[in-house]
Design an enzyme around this catalytic site. Structure first.
Site, short mmCIF file in Angstrom:
data_model
loop_
_atom_site.label_atom_id
_atom_site.label_comp_id
_atom_site.label_asym_id
_atom_site.label_seq_id
_atom_site.Cartn_x
_atom_site.Cartn_y
_atom_site.Cartn_z
N ILE A 184 2.70 -27.40 89.39
CA ILE A 184 3.33 -28.68 89.05
C ILE A 184 2.27 -29.74 89.27
CG2 ILE A 184 4.39 -28.95 91.35
CD1 ILE A 184 6.79 -30.34 89.86
N GLU A 200 4.38 -21.13 96.42
CA GLU A 200 3.37 -21.13 97.48
C GLU A 200 2.64 -22.45 97.39
OE1 GLU A 200 0.93 -17.81 96.44
OE2 GLU A 200 2.57 -16.43 96.85
N ASN A 220 -1.08 -29.80 101.75
CA ASN A 220 -0.67 -30.60 100.58
C ASN A 220 0.62 -31.36 100.90
OD1 ASN A 220 -0.12 -31.65 98.08
ND2 ASN A 220 -0.54 -29.76 96.95
N TYR A 234 8.97 -30.76 97.81
CA TYR A 234 9.75 -29.52 97.87
C TYR A 234 10.87 -29.63 98.93
CZ TYR A 234 5.70 -27.79 95.27
OH TYR A 234 4.70 -27.62 94.35
C1 LIG Z 1 2.34 -32.97 94.31
C2 LIG Z 1 2.52 -33.92 93.13
C3 LIG Z 1 2.97 -33.11 91.91
C4 LIG Z 1 3.58 -34.98 93.48
O1 LIG Z 1 3.75 -35.82 92.36
P1 LIG Z 1 4.42 -37.30 92.46
O2 LIG Z 1 5.03 -37.62 91.14
O3 LIG Z 1 3.43 -38.24 93.01
O4 LIG Z 1 5.56 -37.02 93.49
P2 LIG Z 1 6.71 -38.00 93.91
O5 LIG Z 1 6.39 -39.41 93.47
O6 LIG Z 1 7.98 -37.37 93.47
O7 LIG Z 1 6.53 -37.95 95.49
C5 LIG Z 1 6.68 -36.76 96.19
C6 LIG Z 1 6.82 -37.05 97.66
O8 LIG Z 1 5.52 -37.02 98.28
C7 LIG Z 1 5.33 -38.19 99.04
N1 LIG Z 1 3.91 -38.43 99.01
C8 LIG Z 1 3.17 -38.86 97.96
N2 LIG Z 1 1.86 -38.85 98.31
C9 LIG Z 1 1.80 -38.41 99.59
C10 LIG Z 1 0.74 -38.17 100.50
N3 LIG Z 1 -0.53 -38.38 100.14
N4 LIG Z 1 1.05 -37.73 101.74
C11 LIG Z 1 2.34 -37.50 102.09
N5 LIG Z 1 3.37 -37.68 101.26
C12 LIG Z 1 3.11 -38.14 100.03
C13 LIG Z 1 6.16 -39.22 98.38
O9 LIG Z 1 6.44 -40.28 99.28
C14 LIG Z 1 7.37 -38.40 98.02
O10 LIG Z 1 8.20 -38.14 99.17
P3 LIG Z 1 9.50 -39.00 99.50
O11 LIG Z 1 10.32 -39.12 98.26
O12 LIG Z 1 10.15 -38.20 100.58
O13 LIG Z 1 8.94 -40.31 99.94
C15 LIG Z 1 1.21 -34.69 92.79
O14 LIG Z 1 0.71 -35.26 93.97
C16 LIG Z 1 0.15 -33.82 92.15
O15 LIG Z 1 0.10 -33.65 90.94
N6 LIG Z 1 -0.77 -33.25 92.98
C17 LIG Z 1 -1.82 -32.35 92.47
C18 LIG Z 1 -1.28 -30.99 92.05
C19 LIG Z 1 -0.55 -30.31 93.20
O16 LIG Z 1 -0.97 -30.34 94.34
N7 LIG Z 1 0.57 -29.64 92.85
C20 LIG Z 1 1.41 -28.92 93.82
C21 LIG Z 1 0.92 -27.57 94.15
S1 LIG Z 1 0.85 -26.51 92.76
#
Ligand SMILES: CC(C)(COP(=O)(O)OP(=O)(O)OC[C@H]1O[C@@H](n2cnc3c(N)ncnc32)[C@H](O)[C@@H]1OP(=O)(O)O)[C@@H](O)C(=O)NCCC(=O)NCCS
Length: 152
Positions: free
Chosen positions: A72, A106, A111, A118
């Site tokens: 994702i 996983e 992260n 999740y």
């Molecule tokens: C993981 C990922 C998909 C989240 O996308 P996003 O659209 O920014 O997610 P959301 O805006 O829905 O936020 C997700 C949650 O993480 C929190 N969050 C965002 N950045 C954060 C950080 N650096 N540290 C801690 N929490 C964080 C947000 O506050 C939110 O939590 P909450 O609703 O409880 O406050 C994005 O960061 C990403 O693409 N990362 C790179 C790929 C990756 O790691 N994928 C997952 C593993 S395959």
């Protein structure tokens, strides 16, 4: 700005998907792996797009009893808007349509953004694989957290 649109991606989306992976993933999937996921019946690739193009995607695979979230990703400039939550909800819906008992994944133990996403969706931690992932920086390998969401 209009809400990004969510849809199932197919082979015509391959080049946009390769570009998005390369821009936002430390270890991007290869073009071959992405193409296989787009083509295979046991995979679904869901995408979010705005007027500028693809800004997020998720890959989910269908297994005999469970489904697995394999990837994702949200484009770096669009993170923190809750978009991953929308994609994940669509993945959960797809896994339910398949009749999966659980959605598995996983994730790197460090992260935080992904783990927060999740947990908020109801995933629980089932275990940990020590040193599963190669280092992102430095020399330390990283643990994998195994998480699951019951669907049945
Ligand atoms: C993981 C990922 C998909 C989240 O996308 P996003 O659209 O920014 O997610 P959301 O805006 O829905 O936020 C997700 C949650 O993480 C929190 N969050 C965002 N950045 C954060 C950080 N650096 N540290 C801690 N929490 C964080 C947000 O506050 C939110 O939590 P909450 O609703 O409880 O406050 C994005 O960061 C990403 O693409 N990362 C790179 C790929 C990756 O790691 N994928 C997952 C593993 S395959």
């Amino acid at each position: 700005m209009p809400e990004p649109r969510l849809r199932a991606l197919g082979l015509p989306d391959l080049s946009a998907l390769i570009e998005l992976e390369a821009s936002g993933q430390a270890h991007p999937w290869s073009a071959t792996r992405l193409e296989q996921a787009l083509a295979a019946a046991e995979y679904a690739v869901l995408g979010l797009e705005d007027a500028a193009g693809l800004i997020g995607h998720a890959v989910v695979s269908r297994q005999p009893f469970d489904a697995e979230l394999e990837s994702i990703l949200i484009a770096p400039e669009r993170r923190g808007e809750g978009l991953a939550g929308r994609l994940l909800a669509a993945v959960i819906e797809r896994a339910r349509e398949w009749g999966a008992e659980r959605l598995l994944l996983e994730v790197r133990a460090g992260n935080a953004a992904a783990i927060a996403l999740y947990r908020r969706a109801g995933f629980a931690e089932d275990g940990r694989r020590r040193g599963y992932y190669p280092p992102l920086a430095g020399t330390e390998r990283e643990d994998a957290l195994l998480m699951s969401l019951p669907l049945a």
